[in-house]
Design a protein around this motif. Sequence first.
Motif, short mmCIF file in Angstrom:
data_model
loop_
_atom_site.label_atom_id
_atom_site.label_comp_id
_atom_site.label_asym_id
_atom_site.label_seq_id
_atom_site.Cartn_x
_atom_site.Cartn_y
_atom_site.Cartn_z
N SER A 151 0.82 -1.22 0.00
CA SER A 151 0.00 0.00 0.00
C SER A 151 0.85 1.27 0.00
O SER A 151 0.34 2.36 -0.24
N GLY A 152 2.13 1.12 0.31
CA GLY A 152 3.00 2.28 0.40
C GLY A 152 3.02 2.92 1.77
O GLY A 152 3.63 3.98 1.96
N ALA A 153 2.37 2.31 2.75
CA ALA A 153 2.37 2.85 4.11
C ALA A 153 3.79 2.89 4.66
O ALA A 153 4.64 2.07 4.29
N GLU A 154 4.05 3.84 5.54
CA GLU A 154 5.38 3.98 6.13
C GLU A 154 5.61 2.90 7.18
O GLU A 154 4.94 2.87 8.21
N ILE A 155 6.56 2.03 6.93
CA ILE A 155 6.96 1.02 7.90
C ILE A 155 7.97 1.68 8.83
O ILE A 155 9.04 2.10 8.40
N VAL A 156 7.63 1.80 10.10
CA VAL A 156 8.47 2.48 11.09
C VAL A 156 9.48 1.52 11.71
O VAL A 156 10.58 1.92 12.08
N HIS A 157 9.09 0.27 11.82
CA HIS A 157 9.94 -0.77 12.42
C HIS A 157 9.68 -2.05 11.63
O HIS A 157 8.54 -2.47 11.48
N PRO A 158 10.72 -2.67 11.06
CA PRO A 158 10.51 -3.82 10.17
C PRO A 158 9.98 -5.06 10.89
O PRO A 158 10.12 -5.20 12.10
N LEU A 159 9.44 -5.95 10.11
CA LEU A 159 8.93 -7.23 10.61
C LEU A 159 10.07 -8.01 11.25
O LEU A 159 11.13 -8.18 10.64
N ARG A 160 9.83 -8.46 12.48
CA ARG A 160 10.85 -9.25 13.17
C ARG A 160 10.22 -10.09 14.28
O ARG A 160 9.14 -9.77 14.77
N ASP A 161 10.94 -11.13 14.66
CA ASP A 161 10.53 -11.98 15.78
C ASP A 161 11.15 -11.42 17.06
O ASP A 161 12.34 -11.12 17.09
N GLU A 162 10.33 -11.28 18.08
CA GLU A 162 10.80 -10.76 19.37
C GLU A 162 11.00 -11.92 20.34
O GLU A 162 10.33 -12.95 20.25
N GLU A 163 11.88 -11.72 21.30
CA GLU A 163 12.25 -12.79 22.24
C GLU A 163 11.09 -13.22 23.13
O GLU A 163 11.13 -14.30 23.70
N TRP A 164 10.04 -12.41 23.27
CA TRP A 164 8.92 -12.77 24.16
C TRP A 164 7.79 -13.48 23.40
O TRP A 164 6.70 -13.64 23.92
N GLY A 165 8.06 -13.92 22.17
CA GLY A 165 7.13 -14.80 21.49
C GLY A 165 6.17 -14.16 20.51
O GLY A 165 5.18 -14.78 20.12
N VAL A 166 6.44 -12.92 20.09
CA VAL A 166 5.59 -12.30 19.07
C VAL A 166 6.43 -11.99 17.84
O VAL A 166 7.65 -11.84 17.90
N ARG A 167 5.75 -11.92 16.72
CA ARG A 167 6.32 -11.45 15.45
C ARG A 167 5.59 -10.15 15.17
O ARG A 167 4.36 -10.11 15.23
N ARG A 168 6.32 -9.05 14.89
CA ARG A 168 5.65 -7.77 14.77
C ARG A 168 6.38 -6.80 13.87
O ARG A 168 7.55 -6.98 13.54
N PHE A 169 5.64 -5.75 13.49
CA PHE A 169 6.20 -4.60 12.78
C PHE A 169 5.39 -3.39 13.19
O PHE A 169 4.29 -3.51 13.73
#
Length: 115
Positions: free
Chosen positions: A81-99
């Motif tokens: 969509s062209g939305a601004e990604i502020v923080h890239p997709l990544r796996d976090e140590e507490w068990g979530v995948r997020r961006f």
Amino acid sequence: MAVRRVVPTIRSEAVRESRDFYGLLGLEEVMNHGWIMTLASPSSPAAQLSVMTEDRTAPVAPDMSIEVDDVDAAYAVMRESGAEIVHPLRDEEWGVRRFFVRDPGGRVVNVLGHR
């Protein structure tokens, strides 16, 4: 892709005091990493509120979180969509995948899925 819950995030240095205050309204602590705490309603567990001092693994603190059933699909949709990604997709140590993505009003949205 389905939304599982939407959680507003309040930035505050008074995390313990916030827990006590919102506890008066019936919310209970369900997660606490020291820098972020989530409160939920025991009778309706998807009704949640997070209190955060800072985000320890991202460049900014989000204004809200949206949990989805397929975070990779959500990431692809936002990028296309062209939305601004502020923080890239990544796996976090507490068990979530997020961006993080910025909405049209400038708010930062933490889009996540549990692994």
